[in-house]
Design an enzyme around this catalytic site. Sequence first.
Site, PDB file in Angstrom:
ATOM      1  CG  HIS A  20      -2.018   0.989   1.186  1.00 42.59           C
ATOM      2  ND1 HIS A  20      -3.349   0.629   1.196  1.00 42.59           N
ATOM      3  CD2 HIS A  20      -2.013   2.339   1.125  1.00 42.59           C
ATOM      4  CE1 HIS A  20      -4.105   1.719   1.147  1.00 42.59           C
ATOM      5  NE2 HIS A  20      -3.301   2.770   1.102  1.00 42.59           N
ATOM      6  CG  HIS A  22      -1.489   6.290  -2.356  1.00 42.67           C
ATOM      7  ND1 HIS A  22      -2.655   6.220  -3.089  1.00 42.67           N
ATOM      8  CD2 HIS A  22      -1.775   5.741  -1.146  1.00 42.67           C
ATOM      9  CE1 HIS A  22      -3.614   5.666  -2.354  1.00 42.67           C
ATOM     10  NE2 HIS A  22      -3.101   5.365  -1.165  1.00 42.67           N
ATOM     11  CG  ASP A  24      -0.792  10.614  -5.940  1.00 45.38           C
ATOM     12  OD1 ASP A  24      -0.657   9.639  -5.178  1.00 45.38           O
ATOM     13  OD2 ASP A  24      -1.910  11.031  -6.301  1.00 45.38           O
ATOM     14  N   GLY A 181      -9.684   7.821  -2.084  1.00 50.00           N
ATOM     15  CA  GLY A 181     -10.382   9.075  -1.852  1.00 50.00           C
ATOM     16  C   GLY A 181     -11.177   9.043  -0.561  1.00 50.00           C
ATOM     17  CG  HIS A 208      -8.048   3.317   0.197  1.00 47.11           C
ATOM     18  ND1 HIS A 208      -7.458   2.920  -0.983  1.00 47.11           N
ATOM     19  CD2 HIS A 208      -7.107   4.055   0.853  1.00 47.11           C
ATOM     20  CE1 HIS A 208      -6.223   3.397  -1.039  1.00 47.11           C
ATOM     21  NE2 HIS A 208      -5.979   4.086   0.067  1.00 47.11           N
ATOM     22  CD  GLU A 211      -7.219   6.109   5.903  1.00 46.54           C
ATOM     23  OE1 GLU A 211      -6.169   6.727   6.136  1.00 46.54           O
ATOM     24  OE2 GLU A 211      -7.668   5.959   4.751  1.00 46.54           O
ATOM     25  CG  ASP A 298      -1.245   5.709   3.041  1.00 47.67           C
ATOM     26  OD1 ASP A 298      -1.620   5.420   1.888  1.00 47.67           O
ATOM     27  OD2 ASP A 298      -1.952   6.324   3.851  1.00 47.67           O
TER      28      ASP A 298
END
Length: 359
Positions: A20, A22, A24, A181, A208, A211, A298
């Site tokens: 996991h 990202h 960006d 998102g 996701h 959370e 993350d």
Amino acid sequence: MSSTRIDTETLRRLPKAVLHDHLDGGLRPATVVELARSVGHTLPTTDPDELAAWYYEAANSGDLVRYIATFEHTLAVMQNREGLLRAAEEYVLDLAADGVVYGEVRYAPELNTRGGLSMREVVETVQEGLATGMAKAAAAGTPVRVGTLLCGMRMFDRVREAADLAVAFRDAGVVGFDIAGAEDGFPPADHLDAFEHLRRENVPFTIHAGEAHGLPSIHQALQVCGAQRIGHGVRITDDIPDLAAGKLGRLAAWVRDRRIALEMCPTSNLQTGAATSIAEHPITALKDLGFRVTLNTDNRLVSGTTMTREMSLLVEQAGWSVEDLRTVTVNALKSAFVPFDERTALIEDVVLPAYASVL
């Protein structure tokens, strides 16, 4: 909990797996500064060290929505081939430097189309950059296998389009799918057509869930949408009223007994308010209860972290041993979205011998 402990320098050299992470959220600060200058984007600061500190401080709001808002500056420099190629190549090299032997990088191609690239062109460009990075890492003697998860943004309407691309590129480096998102108000079942399409096409996916939102999001991700893994999932503890006693509710038992991997991200969870401290983060209790927990970064830039740092924090603040770290590393590889023989080879030929050497 086992007794064997490990020092940080040895830890850096041990093989790791991250599921996991990202794209960006993990650019180098200096890269953001240089790319921003080339496209005329204004940053909070042009000093790389100050920018790294700004990201970390801005993300420490305890609010997932504000955390996500910090991505505007990285996305701004990932709207053309130059930015995407560099971000992808450096992503791989940074994993290799951190001792990662297997990684899954995720991103939403719809967020990289403001400069005129199509979503397909975004995917092609990122795969090109990842391939360059893997070739350079292998040549340097630090090989790392990186697979891609394409994301759909749950609050927008291009999730099915991203899912179609995951199917189209599944033999070209894309190993799975995710939706990301803000969770509240955007349940995964809103995009059930995309998940049904992926299941028909035999493309694995994670979601996701658990959370910012609680058990209903985890239940829907698994039992309605059919996810094979859960991104974060810290709220599964809502179905375990007494962690010490270990009595599981029906959903928690389902997750544990079916070996559904939880992609847990301790530092990130502290920043978004999903956990209160490393020592009290649910990852430790869930590991001890036999859940298939995995350890992840993350967003390395936003959270100011690496896999080595995440492991070190658990060793120092939660009492983890080298055996515990081996467990979550093997867990990640068992649940990776690549073929069984690749996973088995990494576990048996790379991970287990390396950990055995320090036990």
